[in-house]
Design an enzyme around this catalytic site. Sequence first.
Site, PDB file in Angstrom:
ATOM      1  N   LYS A 158     -67.628   1.444 -39.739  1.00  0.00           N
ATOM      2  CA  LYS A 158     -67.035  -0.018 -40.340  1.00  0.00           C
ATOM      3  C   LYS A 158     -66.248  -0.908 -40.647  1.00  0.00           C
ATOM      4  O   LYS A 158     -64.809   0.562 -40.021  1.00  0.00           O
ATOM      5  CB  LYS A 158     -67.151   0.171 -42.035  1.00  0.00           C
ATOM      6  N   ARG A 291     -59.984  -7.746 -58.156  1.00  0.00           N
ATOM      7  CA  ARG A 291     -59.778  -9.436 -58.741  1.00  0.00           C
ATOM      8  C   ARG A 291     -60.826  -8.637 -59.411  1.00  0.00           C
ATOM      9  O   ARG A 291     -61.960  -8.029 -59.984  1.00  0.00           O
ATOM     10  CB  ARG A 291     -59.440 -10.041 -57.155  1.00  0.00           C
TER      11      ARG A 291
HETATM   12  P1  ADP Z   1     -68.350  -5.562 -47.589  1.00  0.00           P
HETATM   13  O1  ADP Z   1     -66.489  -5.255 -48.527  1.00  0.00           O
HETATM   14  O2  ADP Z   1     -67.853  -6.288 -46.543  1.00  0.00           O
HETATM   15  O3  ADP Z   1     -68.177  -6.098 -48.854  1.00  0.00           O
HETATM   16  P2  ADP Z   1     -68.578  -2.818 -48.696  1.00  0.00           P
HETATM   17  O4  ADP Z   1     -67.910  -1.283 -47.508  1.00  0.00           O
HETATM   18  O5  ADP Z   1     -68.561  -3.111 -50.126  1.00  0.00           O
HETATM   19  O6  ADP Z   1     -68.670  -3.578 -47.589  1.00  0.00           O
HETATM   20  O7  ADP Z   1     -70.202  -2.393 -47.919  1.00  0.00           O
HETATM   21  C1  ADP Z   1     -70.943  -3.469 -48.568  1.00  0.00           C
HETATM   22  C2  ADP Z   1     -73.074  -2.268 -48.923  1.00  0.00           C
HETATM   23  O8  ADP Z   1     -72.851  -2.251 -47.053  1.00  0.00           O
HETATM   24  C3  ADP Z   1     -72.880  -2.095 -49.491  1.00  0.00           C
HETATM   25  O9  ADP Z   1     -72.914  -2.428 -50.968  1.00  0.00           O
HETATM   26  C4  ADP Z   1     -74.006  -1.206 -49.399  1.00  0.00           C
HETATM   27  O10 ADP Z   1     -75.091  -1.976 -49.654  1.00  0.00           O
HETATM   28  C5  ADP Z   1     -73.978  -1.251 -47.607  1.00  0.00           C
HETATM   29  N1  ADP Z   1     -73.112   0.101 -47.133  1.00  0.00           N
HETATM   30  C6  ADP Z   1     -71.879  -0.010 -47.508  1.00  0.00           C
HETATM   31  N2  ADP Z   1     -70.496   1.016 -46.601  1.00  0.00           N
HETATM   32  C7  ADP Z   1     -72.456   1.865 -46.457  1.00  0.00           C
HETATM   33  C8  ADP Z   1     -73.428   3.150 -45.842  1.00  0.00           C
HETATM   34  N3  ADP Z   1     -72.944   4.153 -46.001  1.00  0.00           N
HETATM   35  N4  ADP Z   1     -74.922   4.030 -46.464  1.00  0.00           N
HETATM   36  C9  ADP Z   1     -75.207   2.272 -46.576  1.00  0.00           C
HETATM   37  N5  ADP Z   1     -74.886   1.356 -46.831  1.00  0.00           N
HETATM   38  C10 ADP Z   1     -74.099   0.963 -47.001  1.00  0.00           C
END
Ligand code: ADP
Length: 448
Positions: A158, A291
């Site tokens: 990520k 936010r």
């Molecule tokens: P962004 O800020 O790009 O939206 P997030 O960290 O909030 O990223 O994650 C967005 C989505 O990605 C989450 O709601 C979930 O569906 C998926 N996701 C994030 N981390 C994980 C993980 N460790 N395992 C599985 N799915 C994940």
Amino acid sequence: MFSKILIANRGEIALRVLRACAEMGIATVAVHSTADAEAMHVRLADESMCIGPAAARDSYLNMPAILSAALITGAEAIHPGYGFLSENADFAEMVEAHGLTFIGPTAAQIRTMGDKITAKSTMAALGVPLVPGSAGEVPDLAAAIEVAEAIRYPVLIKAAAGGGGRGMKVAHDAAGLEEAFSLARAEAAAAFGNNAVYIEKYLDRPRHVELQVLGDHFGTVVHLGERDCSLQRRHQKLLEEAGSPGITAEERTALGHIATQALEKFGYRNAGTLEFLYQDGQFAFIEMNTRLQVEHPVSEMVSGIDLVREQIRIAYGERLGYTQDDIHLSGHAIECRITAEDPETFAPSPGLVSMYHAPGGLGVRIDSALYAGYRVPPHYDSLIAKLVVYGRNRPEAIARMRRALDEFVVAGVKTTLPLHRRIMQDPKFIEGDYDIHWLERFVAADHG
Ligand code: ADP
């Protein structure tokens, strides 16, 4: 109280903020690009100012132009809505440096939570459980392999500066890791100008459960319960519910306790959202948004609290004036995000709205800036309406949503209304038995 607020946004969220201001007796200034001269937020605001051409970087992201508009019109505060400049710490600082109030947290708080690596380490130090993963940035492939072997595959790479589901890559084994790692870094650099990445265990069937919080300048933090945002496509939310059909009242209370204690120690002020993945009875923090969120109305429906009004009161320096014990959540709310997109391919479908008929009746709320004769511009996000329903319980809310979706007519552009109508009929959805991967399969199955 403030006498005039500038709304640095467009579309439904600009209207949402405008409505709260109107009810509070606060005058509003709309800003708009040349493409939005005819937009509803411009028509409904007390004053408006053009801040640049259609491209968002030249208008809604143009900090000097927005600040000038605020100074010229005598606005005392700026509400950023969501997206655009809402999580831009430099903008918050610039606003405050000119003697105006940024309706949001401090610039330092935005910075801490804006970097997901810092956000995770901050929350861990405050006692919030995390998804297992790297301790911080993963600088190279060798380090990535080490982390992946320790937490076991599959893993998710990520972007530290990530948002909108971009810069995320799954690796199922060592061979896949090499490619995923370099792809994620390249995508992060291109999308966010920052190639820092970290690694998390990739959970196979979690729910996305997030907690709505409110904190004031006096150290009081409360929560308004959770939203389930597991219905996603490409990590983007399509439908949200409050509360989550997958967690118990005890789990909600326990999570709320951990989260509000952490944020009280952190000194958080403003509305905010802590996002968690929930699997096998465990919550694991993934990020915080400092936010207002797109899906905030479902929390408003079950709590009776106007989140934008609270943001404005907090920014002005007022006390929340209530504690957790005063917050009573009741009933169930669902929000469908209606976008101007092909409901099967999700290709954007801008253009002229030839006919518009919104549903109504008990428990139905529409947050939309659409009207018949409006031309959906191709330059911005494709969200055209949020259809929100409230029911005394989940079955009632589902029945109401079905009825409201059937009444809703938007002609001239393609919309995702048909997809939402199908979801509302699906037995798994009706049971509440879904995780973050469910919708992708649902959409794919329909294609085949
Ligand atoms: P962004 O800020 O790009 O939206 P997030 O960290 O909030 O990223 O994650 C967005 C989505 O990605 C989450 O709601 C979930 O569906 C998926 N996701 C994030 N981390 C994980 C993980 N460790 N395992 C599985 N799915 C994940």
